[in-house]
Design a protein around this motif. Structure first.
Motif, short mmCIF file in Angstrom:
data_model
loop_
_atom_site.label_atom_id
_atom_site.label_comp_id
_atom_site.label_asym_id
_atom_site.label_seq_id
_atom_site.Cartn_x
_atom_site.Cartn_y
_atom_site.Cartn_z
N VAL A 15 0.73 -1.43 -0.02
CA VAL A 15 0.06 0.13 0.02
C VAL A 15 0.92 1.14 0.12
N THR A 94 -2.89 2.05 5.03
CA THR A 94 -2.82 3.60 4.69
C THR A 94 -2.45 4.20 5.88
N ALA A 124 2.97 -2.13 3.73
CA ALA A 124 2.94 -0.70 3.69
C ALA A 124 3.87 -0.03 4.51
#
Length: 405
Positions: A15, A94, A124
């Protein structure tokens, strides 16, 4: 066809795209540049305490805090007391990046970061952690996170997906299966499991039929029905959290309890047998780690007794033992590496790759983790088999362990 349960076996969705990195400020080298070698040893846990795997995350938090208590009673890490800070990502990759960047913007960096409860969170955060040269650990196991050249400061507490897949292939072949169904989630770890399993099953001479499901779906009848149409002799399924029950409920709904289903390690890492209806568990077996096999008090090692007692201070061990033990072990390994290197960060990461057993070995899951410069996933050196396959019996685990007879 009947699966024999106690067969021994010797053992990205990234991500953090350019958009997310820009949003979180990952490309900007701001904040601290090193940990405080004279202050407390700081552990930062960035993981989803709310969301579909909240119970797993809480188990990891309790284990990390327990590990800190044990080390602090023994004098800390190089004389530094261990402190644990927890940040809730709500299982949003996120948000994980943004929260991590905020934490790293202070005057000093943490000595150790627990990087997520899901592989999507881990992947991420890894670019940020690598840029800042922060030692990180997790028990997520997407293959993409085991890249020492790209992520030199990150270590995974579980073996690579192919190790478990090879054990499952041997188990399925021994059971007499020739045509095997394979179903996995569309998550980063689900894809790693799917790819490794298909390769291992094919190499073992098994015919493979595949299906994939959405990790956000709650009714998996359609993908299970498509898989059943191929008439597999047995099905190996990957799921993590609630989807484990969704798979088995769909199987029962379709009247497929006569087809053996084998749950992967991620299935046994959640409380599947406690929350799934007993009828849906008929004909189901689970792949588990040795550490998940129930041992009574007399059979437990001193290190395991110490760990269980310390975790018990924070609540009942109501999740799978490896969730606790892998997390607890990660701190013990980082402590040994930091003391052997004489520093956190890059020196400690190098020490992890050639770790020497300390005078008191406190890790529990594996005899050793076997990290090398080529692989930062566990390569267990077990005295005995690494995995066992057990019947999925209704009811909760006992101290995180499963009774096999």
């Amino acid at each position: 066809m009947r699966l024999r349960m106690r067969s021994g076996m010797g053992r990205a969705l990234c991500v953090a795209t350019a958009g997310v990195l820009a949003l979180s400020g990952c490309g900007v080298d701001e904040g601290g540049t090193s940990s405080d070698a004279k202050g407390p040893y700081q552990v930062l846990m960035v993981l989803g305490l709310t969301g579909p795997v909240a119970g797993n995350a809480q188990a990891e938090v309790n284990a990390m805090k327990a590990g800190a208590d044990v080390l602090n009673r023994a004098g800390g890490i190089g004389g530094r007391q261990v402190q644990v800070k927890v940040v809730d990502t709500q299982t949003d990759p996120t948000k994980a990046v943004s929260l991590l960047q905020n934490e790293l913007a202070g005057d000093t960096l943490p000595d150790l970061v627990w990087a997520g409860v899901t592989s999507d969170e881990t992947l991420a955060m890894l670019p940020v952690l690598s840029q800042r040269k922060v030692l990180s650990v997790a028990q997520t196991a997407a293959d993409a996170s085991n890249d020492p050249a790209k992520y030199p400061y990150h270590f995974g507490m579980q073996p690579a997906a192919k190790v478990a897949a090879e054990a499952a292939a041997a188990q399925l072949k021994e059971s007499g299966a020739a045509r095997v169904g394979l179903i996995a989630a569309d998550s980063a770890f689900g894809q790693s499991t799917e790819e490794a399993s298909e390769k291992a099953f094919t190499a073992a001479g098994l015919q493979v039929v595949r299906e994939r499901y959405s990790s956000t779906a709650v009714d998996l009848t359609a993908p299970i029905q498509r898989l059943a149409a191929a008439k597999p002799d047995a099905v190996y399924f990957q799921a993590y959290g609630a989807p484990s029950t969704y798979v088995l409920n769909a199987r029962a709904k379709l009247g497929l309890t006569g087809t053996p289903f084998v749950g992967s390690l991620s299935v046994s890492a959640t409380n599947t047998t406690e929350v799934t209806p007993a009828a849906a568990l008929s004909g189901v077996s689970l792949q588990i780690y040795q550490v998940q096999e129930f041992k009574d008090e007399a059979q437990r090692s001193p290190a395991m007794k110490e760990m269980i007692a310390a975790i018990g201070k924070y609540g009942k061990l109501d999740q799978a033992m490896n969730l606790y033990s892998n997390t607890y072990d990660s701190l013990m390994l980082a402590a040994a590496a930091t003391e052997q290197a004489g520093a956190s960060g890059e020196p400690a990461a190098k020490a992890m790759e050639a770790l020497k057993p300390p005078s008191t070995v406190r890790w529990v899951t594996f005899d050793s983790y076997g990290f090398t410069p080529q692989s930062h996933f566990a390569v267990p050196n077990q005295s005995g088999k690494g995995y066992t396959f057990v019947e999925a019996k209704p009811g909760p685990a006992i101290d995180g362990m499963i009774k096999i007879s």
